[in-house]
Scaffold this active site. Structure first.
Site, PDB file in Angstrom:
ATOM      1  N   TYR A 153     -14.638  -0.203  -5.208  1.00 58.24           N
ATOM      2  CA  TYR A 153     -13.538   0.435  -5.954  1.00 58.24           C
ATOM      3  C   TYR A 153     -12.218   0.242  -5.195  1.00 58.24           C
ATOM      4  CZ  TYR A 153     -10.791   4.057  -8.242  1.00 58.24           C
ATOM      5  OH  TYR A 153      -9.808   4.738  -8.911  1.00 58.24           O
ATOM      6  N   LYS A 157      -8.983  -2.027  -6.402  1.00 62.48           N
ATOM      7  CA  LYS A 157      -7.638  -1.462  -6.530  1.00 62.48           C
ATOM      8  C   LYS A 157      -6.656  -2.194  -5.610  1.00 62.48           C
ATOM      9  CE  LYS A 157      -7.729   1.799  -9.606  1.00 62.48           C
ATOM     10  NZ  LYS A 157      -6.814   1.757 -10.756  1.00 62.48           N
TER      11      LYS A 157
END
Ligand code: UDP
Length: 333
Positions: A153, A157
């Site tokens: 994650y 990002k």
């Protein structure tokens, strides 16, 4: 002004939509309802002052034709659509990487094509495993190994940030990047793991409050309406283009102390139950032990100062309490 909000039926997106409707703007929302919900935007669709200026498309941001149409007509684009929550990422490893990376690529490509000003929401997750505080935008980042899937994650990002910065540098795209730190408030669901709605829901129902690990890990929580003000302030500030900003609160608290505070505020008879991380998330998991933002930069650019403290945040969540499911486990920045 016409504003496009990807992920606008999500928790933060729906508050942002409401703020723009209050300002008199036209708001276009695209959301595939994977983690957002119609419940979040029901009031906006029904309010007689808003409904003629609120347009909702249930669709994927990977739908090129739809995004072409929406980016083409709007003056500002807020990109909030993303895989949400640690648990969601662990359960949908490929889908969450695809949504975060391909989705952002699509948004940036079209904003560049039409020369539209865009805000990208990144996450405090990007900092990784730091234990020092506060975290400044110029700090190094530290991740665990790729076998620990949580870091996918953060890495996705971070790649979004690099893509946005590359568009800014090479094409002059007006883009601002925001790293959100644990945003909380009404409409947030505990279904993807977020700690405050989960613990409040558990306290209200007299269930044990599930504190993961030893509960000594800390977070700083930010009220969603403070976050919304920051997002609007940043996208409207020409100096902020091509820059990365922390958006967060200043009150650091351990999860154990948070659980005790929630029990006291609700007058609940619930007890704390310490749940090993392995039980909550499986063996390939590691948590961030501390997460506190340095907010000097955003203060300097737009005078940002969070207005609602943790007690105020908890009161707003409590007032919303009974409507909210506590869900299973998993994430807000
Ligand atoms: N957490 C917890 N109990 C829960 C849900 C979360 O102790 O029922 C912990 C979680 O392990 C993390 C912190 O609370 O240390 C914040 O979790 P959240 O998912 O809200 O956000 P994160 O900061 O991990 O993105």
């Amino acid at each position: 002004m016409k504003v496009l909000i990807t992920g606008g039926a999500g928790f933060i997106g729906s508050h942002l939509a409401e703020a723009h409707l209050e300002k008199g703007d036209e708001v276009y929302v695209i959301d595939d309802l994977s983690t957002g919900s119609l419940e979040n935007i029901k009031e906006l669709q029904e309010n007689k002052d808003y409904r003629a200026r609120f347009f909702f498309s249930q669709d994927s941001i990977l739908n090129h034709e739809k995004m072409l149409e929406l980016v083409g007509i709007c003056n500002r684009v807020y990109h909030l659509a993303a895989a949400v929550g640690v648990l969601y990422v662990l359960e949908h490893p490929f889908g969450s990487i695809r949504t975060n990376i391909q989705g952002t690529e699509k948004v940036l490509e079209l904003c560049n094509k039409f020369k539209k000003r865009v805000l990208i929401t990144s996450s405090s997750e990007v900092y990784g495993k730091h234990v020092h505080a506060p975290l400044a935008e110029t700090d190094n980042i530290i991740y665990g190994p790729s076998s620990k899937f949580r870091w996918s994650y953060a890495a996705s990002k971070l790649m979004d940030e690099f893509m946005a910065l590359a568009y800014h540098r090479t094409n002059g795209l007006k883009v601002v990047i925001t790293r959100l730190f644990n945003t909380v408030g009404p409409r947030q669901t505990g279904a993807y793991g977020m700690v405050i709605p989960r613990l409040v829901g558990q306290a209200l129902m007299g269930q044990p409050l599930t504190v993961y690990g030893d509960g000594k890990q800390t977070r700083t929580f930010t009220y969603v309406k403070d976050v919304v003000k920051a997002l609007i302030g940043l996208i409207e500030n020409p100096e902020a283009m091509g820059e990365v900003f922390n958006v967060g609160g200043t009150e650091e608290i351990s999860i154990e102390a948070l659980a005790k505070k929630i029990i006291a505020m609700t007058g609940s008879s619930s007890k704390i139950e310490y749940v090993p991380y392995e039980v909550a998330f499986g063996k390939d998991f590691e948590d961030m032990q501390r997460r506190v933002p340095d907010i000097q930069k955003i203060k300097a650019y737009i005078g940002f100062q969070p207005k609602t403290d943790l007690d105020g945040i908890l009161k707003s969540v409590l007032a919303f309490g009974p409507k909210r499911p506590t869900g299973s486990t998993g994430k807000t920045g």
